[in-house]
Motif scaffolding. Structure first.
Motif, short mmCIF file in Angstrom:
data_model
loop_
_atom_site.label_atom_id
_atom_site.label_comp_id
_atom_site.label_asym_id
_atom_site.label_seq_id
_atom_site.Cartn_x
_atom_site.Cartn_y
_atom_site.Cartn_z
N ASN A 162 0.92 -1.25 -0.02
CA ASN A 162 0.04 -0.05 -0.15
C ASN A 162 0.73 1.10 -0.04
N ILE A 163 0.59 2.20 -0.83
CA ILE A 163 1.49 3.18 -0.91
C ILE A 163 0.54 4.49 -1.12
N HIS A 164 0.87 5.51 -0.54
CA HIS A 164 0.34 6.77 -0.38
C HIS A 164 1.33 8.06 -0.54
N GLY A 165 0.81 8.94 -1.40
CA GLY A 165 1.81 10.10 -1.68
C GLY A 165 1.49 11.26 -2.50
N SER A 166 2.09 12.28 -2.70
CA SER A 166 1.64 13.19 -3.75
C SER A 166 3.14 13.58 -4.51
N PHE A 167 2.74 14.39 -5.55
CA PHE A 167 3.71 15.00 -6.31
C PHE A 167 3.14 16.27 -6.80
N ALA A 168 4.04 17.40 -6.98
CA ALA A 168 3.61 18.60 -7.62
C ALA A 168 4.71 19.23 -8.50
N TRP A 169 4.16 20.29 -9.40
CA TRP A 169 5.11 20.84 -10.23
C TRP A 169 4.39 22.21 -10.71
N VAL A 170 5.29 22.97 -11.21
CA VAL A 170 4.37 24.38 -11.69
C VAL A 170 4.25 23.96 -13.02
N SER A 171 3.04 24.14 -13.58
CA SER A 171 2.63 24.20 -15.23
C SER A 171 3.32 25.25 -16.03
N PRO A 172 3.37 25.12 -17.23
CA PRO A 172 4.06 26.18 -18.04
C PRO A 172 3.11 27.61 -18.16
N GLU A 173 1.75 27.57 -17.46
CA GLU A 173 1.02 28.67 -17.30
C GLU A 173 1.27 29.30 -15.94
N GLY A 174 2.31 28.71 -15.15
CA GLY A 174 2.60 29.18 -13.87
C GLY A 174 1.78 28.75 -12.67
N GLU A 175 0.72 27.77 -12.91
CA GLU A 175 -0.31 27.21 -11.93
C GLU A 175 0.34 26.12 -11.16
N GLN A 176 0.30 25.98 -9.83
CA GLN A 176 0.82 24.97 -9.03
C GLN A 176 -0.02 23.85 -9.25
N ILE A 177 0.45 22.65 -9.60
CA ILE A 177 -0.28 21.62 -9.72
C ILE A 177 0.08 20.67 -8.78
#
Length: 143
Positions: A80-95
Protein backbone atom coordinates in the motif's frame (compact mmCIF):
# COMPACT_ATOMS: atom_id res chain seq x y z
CA UNK A 1 15.24 -10.40 -68.87
CA UNK A 2 14.08 -11.17 -65.32
CA UNK A 3 17.67 -10.99 -64.02
CA UNK A 4 18.19 -7.58 -65.63
CA UNK A 5 14.94 -6.33 -64.11
CA UNK A 6 15.93 -7.59 -60.64
CA UNK A 7 19.39 -6.00 -60.89
CA UNK A 8 17.85 -2.67 -61.92
CA UNK A 9 15.31 -2.85 -59.08
CA UNK A 10 18.03 -3.64 -56.54
CA UNK A 11 20.25 -0.83 -57.83
CA UNK A 12 17.29 1.62 -57.83
CA UNK A 13 16.43 0.77 -54.22
CA UNK A 14 20.04 1.23 -53.16
CA UNK A 15 20.18 4.66 -54.80
CA UNK A 16 16.82 5.72 -53.36
CA UNK A 17 17.67 4.70 -49.80
CA UNK A 18 21.11 6.32 -49.68
CA UNK A 19 21.49 8.91 -52.44
CA UNK A 20 24.60 10.59 -51.04
CA UNK A 21 26.57 7.41 -50.43
CA UNK A 22 27.12 6.73 -54.14
CA UNK A 23 29.00 10.01 -54.48
CA UNK A 24 30.99 9.77 -51.24
CA UNK A 25 28.76 12.25 -49.40
CA UNK A 26 27.91 11.26 -45.88
CA UNK A 27 24.51 12.12 -44.46
CA UNK A 28 24.61 14.90 -41.86
CA UNK A 29 22.96 14.24 -38.52
CA UNK A 30 20.84 17.19 -37.47
CA UNK A 31 20.48 17.92 -33.77
CA UNK A 32 17.04 17.34 -32.29
CA UNK A 33 15.56 20.56 -31.04
CA UNK A 34 13.63 20.43 -27.81
CA UNK A 35 10.41 22.31 -27.34
CA UNK A 36 10.61 25.75 -25.73
CA UNK A 37 8.15 24.79 -22.97
CA UNK A 38 10.06 24.19 -19.77
CA UNK A 39 13.37 24.74 -21.54
CA UNK A 40 14.65 27.48 -19.21
CA UNK A 41 15.14 26.42 -15.64
CA UNK A 42 14.34 22.72 -16.11
CA UNK A 43 17.66 22.13 -17.86
CA UNK A 44 19.60 23.43 -14.88
CA UNK A 45 17.37 22.10 -12.08
CA UNK A 46 19.15 20.84 -9.02
CA UNK A 47 18.04 18.47 -6.30
CA UNK A 48 17.42 20.51 -3.15
CA UNK A 49 16.50 17.59 -0.92
CA UNK A 50 16.12 13.86 -1.25
CA UNK A 51 15.21 11.24 1.32
CA UNK A 52 14.99 7.48 0.74
CA UNK A 53 14.30 5.38 3.82
CA UNK A 54 13.69 1.71 3.00
CA UNK A 55 12.80 -0.55 5.92
CA UNK A 56 11.46 -4.07 6.35
CA UNK A 57 8.03 -2.67 7.23
CA UNK A 58 7.85 -0.15 4.35
CA UNK A 59 9.52 2.92 2.97
CA UNK A 60 9.46 6.72 2.94
CA UNK A 61 10.79 8.76 0.04
CA UNK A 62 10.78 12.41 -0.93
CA UNK A 63 12.38 14.67 -3.51
CA UNK A 64 12.39 18.42 -4.09
CA UNK A 65 14.11 20.22 -6.97
CA UNK A 66 15.03 23.83 -7.61
CA UNK A 67 12.41 24.12 -10.39
CA UNK A 68 9.53 23.47 -7.94
CA UNK A 69 9.02 19.79 -8.69
CA UNK A 70 8.42 17.68 -5.60
CA UNK A 71 7.23 14.25 -4.58
CA UNK A 72 6.68 12.43 -1.31
CA UNK A 73 5.47 8.91 -0.77
CA UNK A 74 5.38 6.17 1.81
CA UNK A 75 4.44 2.54 1.69
CA UNK A 76 3.98 -0.45 3.91
CA UNK A 77 4.98 -4.10 3.71
CA UNK A 78 1.66 -4.98 2.04
CA UNK A 79 2.35 -2.82 -1.01
CA UNK A 80 0.00 0.00 0.00
CA UNK A 81 1.42 3.35 -1.05
CA UNK A 82 0.20 6.88 -0.50
CA UNK A 83 1.89 10.02 -1.62
CA UNK A 84 1.81 13.18 -3.65
CA UNK A 85 3.68 14.99 -6.37
CA UNK A 86 3.63 18.59 -7.55
CA UNK A 87 5.03 20.87 -10.24
CA UNK A 88 4.43 24.28 -11.77
CA UNK A 89 2.61 24.17 -15.11
CA UNK A 90 3.85 26.18 -18.13
CA UNK A 91 1.05 28.64 -17.31
CA UNK A 92 2.54 29.19 -13.84
CA UNK A 93 -0.14 27.24 -11.94
CA UNK A 94 0.92 25.02 -9.03
CA UNK A 95 -0.34 21.49 -9.78
CA UNK A 96 -0.57 19.00 -6.93
CA UNK A 97 -1.75 15.40 -7.13
CA UNK A 98 -2.15 13.13 -4.12
CA UNK A 99 -2.75 9.41 -4.49
CA UNK A 100 -3.30 6.09 -2.84
CA UNK A 101 -2.22 2.85 -4.48
CA UNK A 102 -3.50 -0.28 -2.78
CA UNK A 103 -5.61 -3.37 -3.44
CA UNK A 104 -8.22 -1.07 -5.04
CA UNK A 105 -5.73 0.25 -7.62
CA UNK A 106 -4.23 3.68 -8.24
CA UNK A 107 -6.53 6.45 -6.98
CA UNK A 108 -5.26 9.95 -7.77
CA UNK A 109 -6.93 13.13 -6.52
CA UNK A 110 -6.31 16.75 -7.37
CA UNK A 111 -7.98 19.88 -8.70
CA UNK A 112 -6.08 19.56 -12.00
CA UNK A 113 -7.52 16.14 -12.83
CA UNK A 114 -10.52 16.01 -15.15
CA UNK A 115 -13.81 14.97 -13.60
CA UNK A 116 -16.72 13.23 -15.31
CA UNK A 117 -19.84 15.26 -16.01
CA UNK A 118 -22.71 14.85 -13.53
CA UNK A 119 -25.21 12.06 -14.18
CA UNK A 120 -28.40 13.52 -15.68
CA UNK A 121 -31.45 13.51 -13.37
CA UNK A 122 -33.38 11.35 -15.84
CA UNK A 123 -30.71 8.64 -15.75
CA UNK A 124 -30.56 8.71 -11.94
CA UNK A 125 -34.36 8.37 -11.82
CA UNK A 126 -34.27 5.44 -14.29
CA UNK A 127 -31.56 3.66 -12.29
CA UNK A 128 -33.55 4.11 -9.07
CA UNK A 129 -36.67 2.68 -10.77
CA UNK A 130 -34.73 -0.34 -12.09
CA UNK A 131 -33.31 -0.98 -8.60
CA UNK A 132 -36.81 -0.76 -7.07
CA UNK A 133 -38.37 -3.02 -9.74
CA UNK A 134 -35.99 -5.90 -10.43
CA UNK A 135 -36.96 -8.15 -13.31
CA UNK A 136 -38.89 -11.32 -12.50
CA UNK A 137 -36.80 -14.49 -12.67
CA UNK A 138 -37.15 -16.31 -15.95
CA UNK A 139 -38.94 -19.61 -15.93
CA UNK A 140 -37.40 -22.23 -18.12
CA UNK A 141 -39.60 -24.94 -19.53
CA UNK A 142 -38.16 -28.23 -20.65
CA UNK A 143 -39.24 -29.41 -24.08
Amino acid sequence: MFKVLMICAFFGMAVALSPGLLHGIRPVAHPVRSSPVGHGEDVHAEVLSRKDDVRADGFDASLETSNHISRAESGDEHGNIHGSFAWVSPEGEQIQISYVADENGYQPQGAALPTPPPIPVEIERALAWIAAHPPAPEKYSHH
